[in-house]
Design a protein around this motif. Structure first.
Motif, PDB file in Angstrom:
ATOM      1  N   THR A  32     107.565  42.291  22.426  1.00 13.07           N
ATOM      2  CA  THR A  32     107.404  40.832  22.367  1.00 13.07           C
ATOM      3  C   THR A  32     105.956  40.425  22.629  1.00 13.07           C
ATOM      4  N   GLU A  33     105.050  41.390  22.607  1.00 14.31           N
ATOM      5  CA  GLU A  33     103.641  41.149  22.952  1.00 14.31           C
ATOM      6  C   GLU A  33     103.009  40.033  22.121  1.00 14.31           C
ATOM      7  N   HIS A  34     103.262  39.981  20.847  1.00 11.12           N
ATOM      8  CA  HIS A  34     102.629  38.991  19.969  1.00 11.12           C
ATOM      9  C   HIS A  34     103.591  37.896  19.518  1.00 11.12           C
ATOM     10  N   LEU A  35     104.671  37.712  20.250  1.00  6.84           N
ATOM     11  CA  LEU A  35     105.685  36.730  19.865  1.00  6.84           C
ATOM     12  C   LEU A  35     105.116  35.310  19.774  1.00  6.84           C
ATOM     13  N   GLY A  36     104.145  34.984  20.623  1.00  9.35           N
ATOM     14  CA  GLY A  36     103.531  33.652  20.611  1.00  9.35           C
ATOM     15  C   GLY A  36     102.805  33.329  19.329  1.00  9.35           C
ATOM     16  N   ALA A  37     102.383  34.340  18.590  1.00  9.17           N
ATOM     17  CA  ALA A  37     101.726  34.120  17.293  1.00  9.17           C
ATOM     18  C   ALA A  37     102.675  34.397  16.133  1.00  9.17           C
ATOM     19  N   THR A  38     103.569  35.368  16.305  1.00 11.41           N
ATOM     20  CA  THR A  38     104.487  35.749  15.235  1.00 11.41           C
ATOM     21  C   THR A  38     105.497  34.633  14.944  1.00 11.41           C
ATOM     22  N   GLY A  39     106.055  34.044  15.982  1.00  8.81           N
ATOM     23  CA  GLY A  39     107.042  32.967  15.799  1.00  8.81           C
ATOM     24  C   GLY A  39     106.492  31.786  15.022  1.00  8.81           C
ATOM     25  N   PRO A  40     105.360  31.221  15.459  1.00  9.02           N
ATOM     26  CA  PRO A  40     104.777  30.115  14.697  1.00  9.02           C
ATOM     27  C   PRO A  40     104.412  30.526  13.268  1.00  9.02           C
ATOM     28  N   GLY A  41     104.013  31.777  13.092  1.00  5.88           N
ATOM     29  CA  GLY A  41     103.692  32.258  11.744  1.00  5.88           C
ATOM     30  C   GLY A  41     104.890  32.189  10.826  1.00  5.88           C
ATOM     31  N   TRP A  42     106.058  32.633  11.323  1.00 10.28           N
ATOM     32  CA  TRP A  42     107.274  32.564  10.499  1.00 10.28           C
ATOM     33  C   TRP A  42     107.664  31.121  10.207  1.00 10.28           C
ATOM     34  N   GLU A  43     107.557  30.250  11.204  1.00  9.45           N
ATOM     35  CA  GLU A  43     107.869  28.831  10.974  1.00  9.45           C
ATOM     36  C   GLU A  43     106.989  28.280   9.844  1.00  9.45           C
ATOM     37  N   TYR A  44     105.711  28.613   9.901  1.00 13.07           N
ATOM     38  CA  TYR A  44     104.754  28.167   8.890  1.00 13.07           C
ATOM     39  C   TYR A  44     105.115  28.718   7.512  1.00 13.07           C
ATOM     40  N   TYR A  45     105.344  30.036   7.416  1.00 11.01           N
ATOM     41  CA  TYR A  45     105.636  30.630   6.107  1.00 11.01           C
ATOM     42  C   TYR A  45     106.953  30.133   5.526  1.00 11.01           C
ATOM     43  N   LEU A  46     107.952  29.886   6.354  1.00 11.26           N
ATOM     44  CA  LEU A  46     109.215  29.354   5.844  1.00 11.26           C
ATOM     45  C   LEU A  46     109.042  27.918   5.350  1.00 11.26           C
ATOM     46  N   ASP A  47     108.209  27.138   6.048  1.00 11.13           N
ATOM     47  CA  ASP A  47     107.929  25.787   5.561  1.00 11.13           C
ATOM     48  C   ASP A  47     107.088  25.821   4.283  1.00 11.13           C
ATOM     49  N   MET A  48     106.226  26.843   4.145  1.00 10.15           N
ATOM     50  CA  MET A  48     105.478  27.024   2.891  1.00 10.15           C
ATOM     51  C   MET A  48     106.458  27.323   1.750  1.00 10.15           C
ATOM     52  N   LEU A  49     107.452  28.171   2.017  1.00  7.32           N
ATOM     53  CA  LEU A  49     108.467  28.486   1.010  1.00  7.32           C
ATOM     54  C   LEU A  49     109.223  27.226   0.605  1.00  7.32           C
ATOM     55  N   THR A  50     109.608  26.415   1.572  1.00  3.96           N
ATOM     56  CA  THR A  50     110.306  25.164   1.285  1.00  3.96           C
ATOM     57  C   THR A  50     109.433  24.242   0.444  1.00  3.96           C
ATOM     58  N   ALA A  51     108.153  24.131   0.791  1.00  2.00           N
ATOM     59  CA  ALA A  51     107.242  23.278   0.021  1.00  2.00           C
ATOM     60  C   ALA A  51     107.115  23.776  -1.415  1.00  2.00           C
ATOM     61  N   ALA A  52     107.065  25.089  -1.586  1.00  5.29           N
ATOM     62  CA  ALA A  52     106.954  25.651  -2.935  1.00  5.29           C
ATOM     63  C   ALA A  52     108.212  25.375  -3.749  1.00  5.29           C
ATOM     64  N   ARG A  53     109.365  25.458  -3.108  1.00  6.91           N
ATOM     65  CA  ARG A  53     110.632  25.238  -3.819  1.00  6.91           C
ATOM     66  C   ARG A  53     110.859  23.776  -4.157  1.00  6.91           C
ATOM     67  N   THR A  54     110.399  22.862  -3.271  1.00  4.78           N
ATOM     68  CA  THR A  54     110.693  21.444  -3.463  1.00  4.78           C
ATOM     69  C   THR A  54     109.537  20.656  -4.057  1.00  4.78           C
ATOM     70  N   GLY A  55     108.352  21.275  -4.130  1.00  2.69           N
ATOM     71  CA  GLY A  55     107.176  20.547  -4.601  1.00  2.69           C
ATOM     72  C   GLY A  55     106.600  19.638  -3.531  1.00  2.69           C
ATOM     73  N   GLY A  56     107.043  19.821  -2.295  1.00  3.80           N
ATOM     74  CA  GLY A  56     106.556  18.992  -1.196  1.00  3.80           C
ATOM     75  C   GLY A  56     105.175  19.405  -0.734  1.00  3.80           C
ATOM     76  N   PRO A  57     104.647  18.694   0.243  1.00  3.23           N
ATOM     77  CA  PRO A  57     103.297  19.000   0.740  1.00  3.23           C
ATOM     78  C   PRO A  57     103.278  20.342   1.490  1.00  3.23           C
ATOM     79  N   ARG A  58     102.171  21.055   1.323  1.00  4.00           N
ATOM     80  CA  ARG A  58     102.011  22.332   2.020  1.00  4.00           C
ATOM     81  C   ARG A  58     101.668  22.077   3.479  1.00  4.00           C
ATOM     82  N   PRO A  59     102.285  22.813   4.378  1.00  2.00           N
ATOM     83  CA  PRO A  59     101.975  22.638   5.797  1.00  2.00           C
ATOM     84  C   PRO A  59     100.601  23.219   6.143  1.00  2.00           C
TER      85      PRO A  59
END
Length: 76
Positions: A32-59
């Motif tokens: 869990t050493e890098h969990l503080g950076a890994t977690g936010p990274g996944w949140e960001y990439y999943l929101d990027m995926l959502t933006a790509a699928r919906t045409g919404g704004p990129r986070p």
């Protein structure tokens, strides 16, 4: 997968759910050493995926990190 941070063990699972397909991403961590950076990274990439699928704004990653760092560290 491997990058400058090391080796990542990722699993992509596809499941048919009615007329749709569910994608489940599993990130196997060795510590869990890098969990503080890994977690936010996944949140960001999943929101990027959502933006790509919906045409919404990129986070912007700065909206996720370091703002979510303490939360993900508290999960360890």
């Amino acid at each position: 997968m491997e990058d400058e941070s090391g080796s990542w063990s990722l699993e992509l699972l596809l499941t048919r759910t009615g007329a749709a397909t569910e994608l489940r991403l599993v990130h196997h961590l060795t510590s869990t050493e890098h969990l503080g950076a890994t977690g936010p990274g996944w949140e960001y990439y999943l929101d990027m995926l959502t933006a790509a699928r919906t045409g919404g704004p990129r986070p912007d990653f700065q909206d996720y990190y370091p703002a979510q760092k303490a939360y993900f560290e508290s999960l360890a």
